[in-house]
Write a protein that holds these residues in place. Structure first.
Motif, PDB file in Angstrom:
ATOM      1  N   THR A  56       0.997  -1.178   0.028  1.00  0.00           N
ATOM      2  CA  THR A  56       0.013   0.064  -0.001  1.00  0.00           C
ATOM      3  C   THR A  56       1.043   1.293  -0.020  1.00  0.00           C
ATOM      4  OG1 THR A  56      -1.591   1.157   1.096  1.00  0.00           O
ATOM      5  CG2 THR A  56      -0.372  -0.026   2.417  1.00  0.00           C
ATOM      6  N   ALA A  73      -9.367  -0.025   6.827  1.00  0.00           N
ATOM      7  CA  ALA A  73      -9.452  -1.164   6.141  1.00  0.00           C
ATOM      8  C   ALA A  73     -10.636  -2.168   6.510  1.00  0.00           C
ATOM      9  CB  ALA A  73      -8.288  -2.174   6.060  1.00  0.00           C
ATOM     10  N   VAL A 127      -9.688  -7.618  -0.672  1.00  0.00           N
ATOM     11  CA  VAL A 127      -9.923  -8.226  -1.822  1.00  0.00           C
ATOM     12  C   VAL A 127      -8.816  -8.889  -2.489  1.00  0.00           C
ATOM     13  CG1 VAL A 127     -10.788  -7.761  -4.194  1.00  0.00           C
ATOM     14  CG2 VAL A 127     -11.533  -6.091  -2.385  1.00  0.00           C
ATOM     15  N   LYS A 168     -18.322  -2.604 -10.691  1.00  0.00           N
ATOM     16  CA  LYS A 168     -17.547  -3.476 -10.106  1.00  0.00           C
ATOM     17  C   LYS A 168     -18.308  -4.722  -9.544  1.00  0.00           C
ATOM     18  CE  LYS A 168     -14.136  -0.682  -9.766  1.00  0.00           C
ATOM     19  NZ  LYS A 168     -14.478   0.107 -10.759  1.00  0.00           N
ATOM     20  N   ALA A 218      -8.805  -2.850   1.577  1.00  0.00           N
ATOM     21  CA  ALA A 218      -9.725  -2.070   0.840  1.00  0.00           C
ATOM     22  C   ALA A 218     -10.204  -0.879   1.672  1.00  0.00           C
ATOM     23  CB  ALA A 218     -11.087  -2.689   0.524  1.00  0.00           C
ATOM     24  N   PRO A 255     -12.603   2.066   1.767  1.00  0.00           N
ATOM     25  CA  PRO A 255     -13.576   2.431   1.160  1.00  0.00           C
ATOM     26  C   PRO A 255     -13.718   3.994   1.414  1.00  0.00           C
ATOM     27  CG  PRO A 255     -14.532   1.049   2.838  1.00  0.00           C
ATOM     28  CD  PRO A 255     -13.166   0.943   2.809  1.00  0.00           C
ATOM     29  N   ASP A 286     -10.658   5.638  -0.921  1.00  0.00           N
ATOM     30  CA  ASP A 286     -10.509   5.222  -2.209  1.00  0.00           C
ATOM     31  C   ASP A 286     -11.560   5.086  -2.937  1.00  0.00           C
ATOM     32  OD1 ASP A 286      -8.067   3.664  -3.952  1.00  0.00           O
ATOM     33  OD2 ASP A 286     -10.137   2.552  -4.289  1.00  0.00           O
ATOM     34  N   ARG A 336     -12.400   3.390  -5.836  1.00  0.00           N
ATOM     35  CA  ARG A 336     -12.739   2.353  -6.350  1.00  0.00           C
ATOM     36  C   ARG A 336     -13.462   1.355  -5.158  1.00  0.00           C
ATOM     37  NH1 ARG A 336      -8.121  -0.910  -8.925  1.00  0.00           N
ATOM     38  NH2 ARG A 336      -7.302  -0.789  -6.755  1.00  0.00           N
ATOM     39  N   ASP A 337     -12.681   1.399  -4.086  1.00  0.00           N
ATOM     40  CA  ASP A 337     -12.978   0.497  -2.943  1.00  0.00           C
ATOM     41  C   ASP A 337     -14.587   1.302  -2.202  1.00  0.00           C
ATOM     42  OD1 ASP A 337     -10.709  -0.906  -3.051  1.00  0.00           O
ATOM     43  OD2 ASP A 337      -9.661   0.360  -1.534  1.00  0.00           O
ATOM     44  N   PHE A 353     -17.306  -0.242  -4.455  1.00  0.00           N
ATOM     45  CA  PHE A 353     -17.247  -1.606  -4.274  1.00  0.00           C
ATOM     46  C   PHE A 353     -18.104  -1.775  -2.914  1.00  0.00           C
ATOM     47  CE2 PHE A 353     -16.091  -5.932  -2.764  1.00  0.00           C
ATOM     48  CZ  PHE A 353     -16.036  -6.585  -4.026  1.00  0.00           C
ATOM     49  N   ALA A 354     -17.722  -1.223  -1.719  1.00  0.00           N
ATOM     50  CA  ALA A 354     -18.509  -1.462  -0.388  1.00  0.00           C
ATOM     51  C   ALA A 354     -19.857  -0.513  -0.512  1.00  0.00           C
ATOM     52  CB  ALA A 354     -17.810  -0.189   0.573  1.00  0.00           C
TER      53      ALA A 354
END
Length: 827
Positions: free
Chosen positions: A247, A256, A260, A302, A339, A341, A344, A346-347, A350-351
């Motif tokens: 990271t 976190a 993933v 996603k 992840a 969220p 980030d 993208r995270d 997804f979340a």
């Protein structure tokens, strides 16, 4: 020979004369500075297209210009002759790819000669010749001996129906199916060979400062190598197997809330619960059918599946769920991510989709610490919150503090990660250089001895309609004795990536097929060392920017490895690089057969001659920008060459030959000639061919206009005509050679020195200087160039316009720009 300009006659005549005289043959001459000019070698597809002409003929003009400037120029040709198209042709036409390839090479040699380029044919190299690829195999052996070549399992696109691997271009459509049979393509793990290019990642980045390459290429390579500083962190799992992540934001570890893994991660099977096993397998199978570009697309919806397993966050001991998702790939980092969220995008997406916890661990603008409506990602603003003892730590500098703490705790360490992956060089194809390795049941993987190279491709290989490599079924090729124990063994049937052969071809040109027929040793050099010392490295390379992150990166890696083999004393293969643009179809689109906009250069050469085609391609616009082919615009270049022919060859009027030109007539020609010499020389130096040709046109227009004056036949006329032809020679080699001989010379125009302009003679006799009062134009002065500033000031103040607008006001300042303007500031 006709008195009219007939390129169809003069061009073959001079091409034959240059070849007969050996004018372009290579000579190592220590008394002259060398210039190794190189343009990217073509694939022998069967015909040279307009793109080849657009890349090669300006490169030739640059090489010719260097020779006229006193350099000993080396401009070799060759063919990058291995590859998939030859295999496809073999299957389609039931012909061996070798036969198809050499037939195409022979045709393309004729087309290359038609260009009129100064190709060093005595140093031509063809990569599919066994005496070439024995050295490609030798390099593989050397890299293997250095620990830079290794074998491991890696995924390939696989057609289960054809039972063969597929190249990128053989996978069609959004549903990714086999081009031959339409079967859905899957990913399959095969044991394949790789080169450790990642060992040179730092050097590949650092050395970009030492080469004169386009900034765009450097940025593309920098991004491709993708250096990131951060921390390597270990998460525990309930099964006991640790998961390692990388990271760049260790300061967000407390945020976190899930992990993933890439679907192909080796731990997926062991951490997946029995209840989730079927769903996980189904998801993995779907992910196998996607390519990395699709998986990594930012706008892709996603998807993912919960494994049923849990990880332990090392900073707070929390139990967090482990998912798999196709946007995480084994090709970057460790194939696993934490992840976060809250910080980030993208995270976060997804979340939100899967109802997973979103936790803020960095304050937002103005200290905001509440619920997040979107991901907040800042490396410079805010403080750490919900982060145990680190609460209140400013984000700026926090990553380093957290990393140091992780090292103390034994759960992480400072790390550098690269996006760059090792170079996979195995190809499950026949038409490529065989990888010189032997697989023995007793001894394992055994390299072919240097003295046994090359491992030669069989001429009697039989291709199957499925595209499977015939090497797998060729008993005479596959079966061999182990060089260690003498027992039965099998050859490696994979062949080398064609980029391997083109990563060192510039060295092969120095002495092609070196040590032909001789056994090789590990201590050899793949070229004549004395000739290599003279020519290497390449001084000027030209080619398309589409090769920025493959060929241009691979050849840099190769050169660094060669330096470490003590083959060369330098670390970069090409000192200068120029990327030409793309020549488009008449409709402004990329040329393609499906669009019906492909321009065949042979047709235009037959109609107008090679010089016109060369000149048009260089006049179309800046060479690095490209542009569309305009069938009508080529007429303009043709007319220009006819006008040059007329200006040089047409007899002057008898009464003008006996008259004396005026000083004004002589001065006009002299001034324009020396202005053109300065302009064209500067443009040629920087590949600005379009503006160089424009300047030549202007000079020729003046000469055509002067044909009816007494200046014809005078010394300045002869000087102007001769220098015009010398300046034209690199771009228009045939017509300039013909006219050079017609004005009385017996040696080649291309062996003359480049003419140099005199700046004094190029100056205008008078210049116009604008007179301004408070920035507004009020008058003008006509003066001699370089008139002193004090004189200009005095003259400007005395003009009627300045006097009127000053109207007794006080002069506060006078600004003088020599030869351009005088601005009187009053108030």
């Amino acid at each position: 020979m006709s008195d009219k300009y007939t390129p169809q006659e003069i061009e073959p005549k001079w091409q034959a004369a240059w070849e007969a005289a050996g004018q372009h043959d290579t000579v190592e001459d220590p008394s002259r500075p060398k210039w190794y000019a190189l343009t990217m070698l073509p694939y022998p597809s069967g015909d040279l297209h307009t793109g080849h002409w657009y890349a090669m003929t300006p490169s030739d003009a640059g090489a010719r210009y260097r020779r006229m400037n006193g350099y000993n120029v080396f401009f070799p040709p060759g063919f990058d002759a291995f590859g998939l198209p030859a295999e496809n042709a073999a299957i389609k036409n039931n012909v061996h790819p070798k036969e198809w390839t050499y037939k195409n090479i022979e045709r393309m040699r004729g087309q290359l000669r038609q260009m009129g380029a100064m190709w060093a044919w005595d140093r031509e190299a063809v990569t599919c010749d066994p005496d070439y690829y024995k050295w490609s195999q030798w390099f593989f052996r050397k890299l293997y001996d250095m620990g830079l070549a290794y074998r491991e399992f890696a995924p390939v696109d696989w057609c289960p129906n054809c039972n063969t691997t597929l190249a990128r271009e053989q996978v069609w459509g959004d549903d990714r199916h086999c081009e031959r049979c339409g079967t859905p393509v899957i990913k399959k793990e095969l044991n394949q060979w790789k080169f450790r290019i990642t060992n040179y990642a730092e050097e590949l980045l650092a050395d970009m400062d030492t080469i004169d390459w386009p900034e765009r290429v450097k940025v593309m390579q920098t991004n491709w190598i993708g250096r990131s500083e951060g921390a390597q962190v270990i998460f525990g799992t309930e099964t006991g197997a640790p998961i390692e992540i990388f990271t760049t934001r260790p300061d967000t570890l407390w945020g976190a809330t899930f992990m993933v893994l890439a679907p192909e991660h080796p731990l997926v099977e062991s951490i997946t619960s029995d209840g989730q096993a079927a769903a996980v397998e189904e998801y993995k199978a779907a992910a196998e059918r996607l390519d990395e570009v699709t998986r990594g697309a930012a706008d892709k919806e996603k998807t993912g599946i919960f494994t049923g397993g849990y990880a332990i966050n090392p900073v707070n001991g929390e139990r967090i769920p482990i998912w798999i998702a196709d946007y995480v790939m084994m090709g970057y980092g460790t194939g696993a991510i934490m992840a976060v969220p809250g910080h980030d995008e993208r995270d976060f997406a997804f979340a939100q989709k899967f109802g997973l916890e979103i936790r803020r661990v960095i304050t937002g603008p103005d200290g905001a610490s509440g619920e997040l409506a979107e991901a907040w990602d800042s490396k410079d603003e805010g403080e750490m919150i919900n982060s145990g003892s680190f609460d209140g730590t400013p984000v700026k500098g926090a990553a380093a503090k957290v990393t140091a703490w992780l090292e103390e705790m034994g759960t992480g360490k400072k790390s550098v990660n690269y996006r760059l992956r090792d170079w996979l060089i195995s190809r499950q194809r026949m038409w490529g250089a065989p990888i010189p390795m032997i697989l023995c049941k007793e001894c394992g993987v055994v390299p072919v001895p240097y003295a046994d190279l090359p491992v030669v491709l069989p001429d009697d290989a039989q291709f199957k309609p499925t595209g499977e490599s015939p090497l797998k079924y060729h008993e005479g090729f596959r079966n061999v004795k182990c060089p260690n124990c003498g027992g039965d063994a099998e050859r490696e049937t994979d062949t080398l990536d064609t980029f391997m052969c083109s990563s060192w071809y510039q060295y092969a040109y120095v002495t092609p097929y070196w040590k032909k027929g001789e056994p090789l040793t590990a201590d050899d050099t793949p070229w004549d060392p004395a000739k290599g010392d003279y020519w290497l490295p390449v001084d000027q390379y030209t080619g398309g920017i589409e090769h920025a992150t493959m060929h241009l990166l691979y050849t840099r890696f190769f050169t660094k490895a060669m330096r470490d083999m003590s083959l060369v004393p330098f670390a970069e293969p090409m000192e200068r690089l120029f990327n030409q643009g793309m020549i488009l179809g008449p409709d402004g689109e990329k040329m393609s057969k499906s669009r019906g906009n492909v321009v065949n250069p042979d047709e235009y050469v037959a109609k107008y001659g090679a010089d016109t085609v060369r000149g048009y391609l260089m006049f179309i616009g800046p060479w690095d920008q490209g542009g569309p082919w305009d069938p009508s615009a080529i007429e303009g270049i043709s007319r220009f060459l006819y006008r040059v022919w007329t200006a040089v060859t047409e007899e002057a009027k008898a009464e003008n030959l006996s008259a004396t030109p005026s000083a004004e007539e002589v001065r006009e020609i002299e001034r324009k000639l020396h202005q053109t010499l300065g302009k064209v020389g500067e443009d040629m130096e920087h590949f600005r061919f379009n503006t160089a040709i424009a300047a030549l046109m202007e000079l020729n227009n003046l000469l055509v206009k002067a044909k009816d004056s007494a200046v014809v036949g005078s010394p300045i006329w002869d000087e102007a005509v001769g220098d015009l032809l010398l300046m034209m020679a690199p771009i228009f080699p045939h017509i300039s050679e013909e006219l050079w001989h017609r004005i009385g010379h017996s040696d080649s125009v291309h062996l003359q020195a480049w003419p140099v302009g005199d700046p004094q003679k190029a100056q205008e006799d008078e210049v116009t200087v604008v007179v301004q009062v408070n920035g507004r134009t009020r008058d003008k002065l006509t003066v001699a160039p370089a008139t002193p500033a004090k004189t200009l000031e005095e003259m400007a103040l005395a003009t009627e316009g300045a006097q009127k607008w000053m109207d007794g006001k006080q002069v506060r300042k006078v600004i003088v720009v020599p030869d351009k303007l005088v601005n009187v500031v009053v108030g």
